[in-house]
Design an enzyme around this catalytic site. Structure first.
Site, PDB file in Angstrom:
ATOM      1  N   HIS A  19      -4.835  -6.189   3.016  1.00  0.00           N
ATOM      2  CA  HIS A  19      -4.674  -5.248   1.916  1.00  0.00           C
ATOM      3  C   HIS A  19      -4.691  -3.812   2.441  1.00  0.00           C
ATOM      4  O   HIS A  19      -5.712  -3.326   2.921  1.00  0.00           O
ATOM      5  CB  HIS A  19      -5.832  -5.453   0.929  1.00  0.00           C
ATOM      6  CG  HIS A  19      -5.793  -4.592  -0.278  1.00  0.00           C
ATOM      7  ND1 HIS A  19      -6.721  -3.595  -0.522  1.00  0.00           N
ATOM      8  CD2 HIS A  19      -4.932  -4.571  -1.331  1.00  0.00           C
ATOM      9  CE1 HIS A  19      -6.451  -3.022  -1.674  1.00  0.00           C
ATOM     10  NE2 HIS A  19      -5.373  -3.587  -2.184  1.00  0.00           N
ATOM     11  N   HIS A  61      -0.767   4.435  -1.018  1.00  0.00           N
ATOM     12  CA  HIS A  61      -1.142   3.752  -2.254  1.00  0.00           C
ATOM     13  C   HIS A  61      -0.890   4.551  -3.522  1.00  0.00           C
ATOM     14  O   HIS A  61      -0.479   4.012  -4.547  1.00  0.00           O
ATOM     15  CB  HIS A  61      -2.617   3.347  -2.200  1.00  0.00           C
ATOM     16  CG  HIS A  61      -3.093   2.659  -3.431  1.00  0.00           C
ATOM     17  ND1 HIS A  61      -3.631   3.336  -4.509  1.00  0.00           N
ATOM     18  CD2 HIS A  61      -3.072   1.350  -3.787  1.00  0.00           C
ATOM     19  CE1 HIS A  61      -3.935   2.464  -5.455  1.00  0.00           C
ATOM     20  NE2 HIS A  61      -3.619   1.258  -5.050  1.00  0.00           N
TER      21      HIS A  61
END
Ligand code: G3P
Ligand code: CA
Length: 333
Positions: A19, A61
């Site tokens: 992740h 992100h």
């Protein structure tokens, strides 16, 4: 394509998705974090993607740059009225001047405390923001030198917001996949998004021959989509998803509901319902420094989700721990 997808998506062993890279150890979405995840044996490595002003897919992100870079120091006059520095307001050559650090919680003065204080120090800022092309070059180079075949797991961030700003995120990402030779590698690429319409655009209009994962959030979150996540988790909603996607990416708490008075794990039934629709289940996010309520350790977390819930893969900030757990589990059976 479906047969190719099925071969890795239904393999007996779940997949480990790093992740934002090995982000438990190095600042998220840096090439260093991606190289570490590769070395740790992650099966897939995640890329969250936004666009620069000149339309280049960048791996980061947030649609903002201020929580993970020194943009406020280098370009102090470039915030919007809300005080945020948006990636889409900067050309690639400006983004290249930024230095990336561990994620911080930015306060009104632009100062930030570490989001995960036990992780890599927030200063010094040693890293740069990669483009999607650069990250793919790194990972395919490592695949060659290390003799493996690591997958991309690409999330399109806020595609509707990008459209309102005049840019088409889905087309830009597919162009990079085409240029780098990943367009037609369904074994090695997942596309994921919180927005159902974008996944349908990728599948139906842009004809992307790649497996899609419908991410599932909460309606209370400020996600860039009109979709009703409560509906998506129903049997009817899962059947709808199966019309364009191969799996779902729910939050851990959509699967695990806590424990009974006697200490047994309680489950929502989402994994079984998704499997009944032919959908794989890859929840987010295993973090040893942010465990779900009632879970005492990372080993227990993995037992609950792999042994009891029966998930098919997981996003984790700590890919080494999950890879080793699954190897040991396989060795013991
Ligand atoms: O993409 C799966 C998971 O990463 C979704 O959450 O906010 O970390 O992108 P986020
Ligand atoms: Ca993501």
């Amino acid at each position: 394509m479906r047969d190719l997808v099925r071969s890795h998506m239904t393999s007996a062993s779940p997949i480990v998705i790093a992740h934002r890279g090995a982000s438990g150890y190095l600042p998220e979405h840096t090439l260093a974090a991606k190289a570490l995840a590769h070395g740790m044996g992650a099966h897939f490595i995640e890329q969250d993607v936004v666009l620069s002003r000149d339309g280049v897919p960048i791996v980061t992100h947030d649609i903002y740059l201020d929580s993970t870079t020194d943009v406020a120091l280098r370009f102090p006059d470039r915030a919007r009225p809300d005080g945020r520095f948006y990636a889409i307001d900067f050309d690639l050559q400006e983004i290249r001047r930024l230095r990336v650090h561990e994620r911080t919680l930015v306060d009104a003065n632009g100062q930030g405390a570490a989001f995960f204080p036990e992780r890599f120090p927030a200063q010094p800022a040693l890293f740069t923001l990669p483009t999607l092309s650069e990250e793919i070059a790194l990972l395919s180079g490592l695949d060659q030198s290390r003799g493996c075949c690591t997958g991309l797991y690409i999330e399109l961030k806020s595609p509707n917001w990008h459209r309102r700003e005049g840019l088409d995120l889905a087309s830009a990402v597919l162009e990079v996949l085409n240029e780098t030779g990943y367009w037609n590698l369904p074994e090695q690429v997942f596309l994921q998004c919180f927005d159902d319409q974008t996944l349908r655009q990728l599948r139906e209009e842009l004809r992307a021959p790649l497996p899609m994962i419908q991410l599932i959030g909460e309606n209370s979150w400020d996600e860039d989509s009109e979709v009703d996540y409560d509906y998506l988790r129903t049997t009817e909603g899962l059947s709808y998803i199966a019309g364009y996607a191969q799996g779902i990416g729910p939050h851990l708490t959509h699967i695990y509901l806590g424990k009974t008075a006697s200490g047994a794990a309680r489950f929502s039934g989402l994994v079984d319902s998704a499997h009944a629709c032919g959908l794989q289940v890859h929840p987010y996010t295993f973090r040893r420094d942010e465990l779900p309520k009632g879970v005492d350790g990372f080993e227990e977390l993995m037992d609950i989700f792999f042994r009891q819930a029966g998930i098919d893969g997981v996003f984790t900030d700590f890919p080494d721990i999950v890879v080793n757990y699954l190897r040991n589990t396989r060795a013991a059976t």
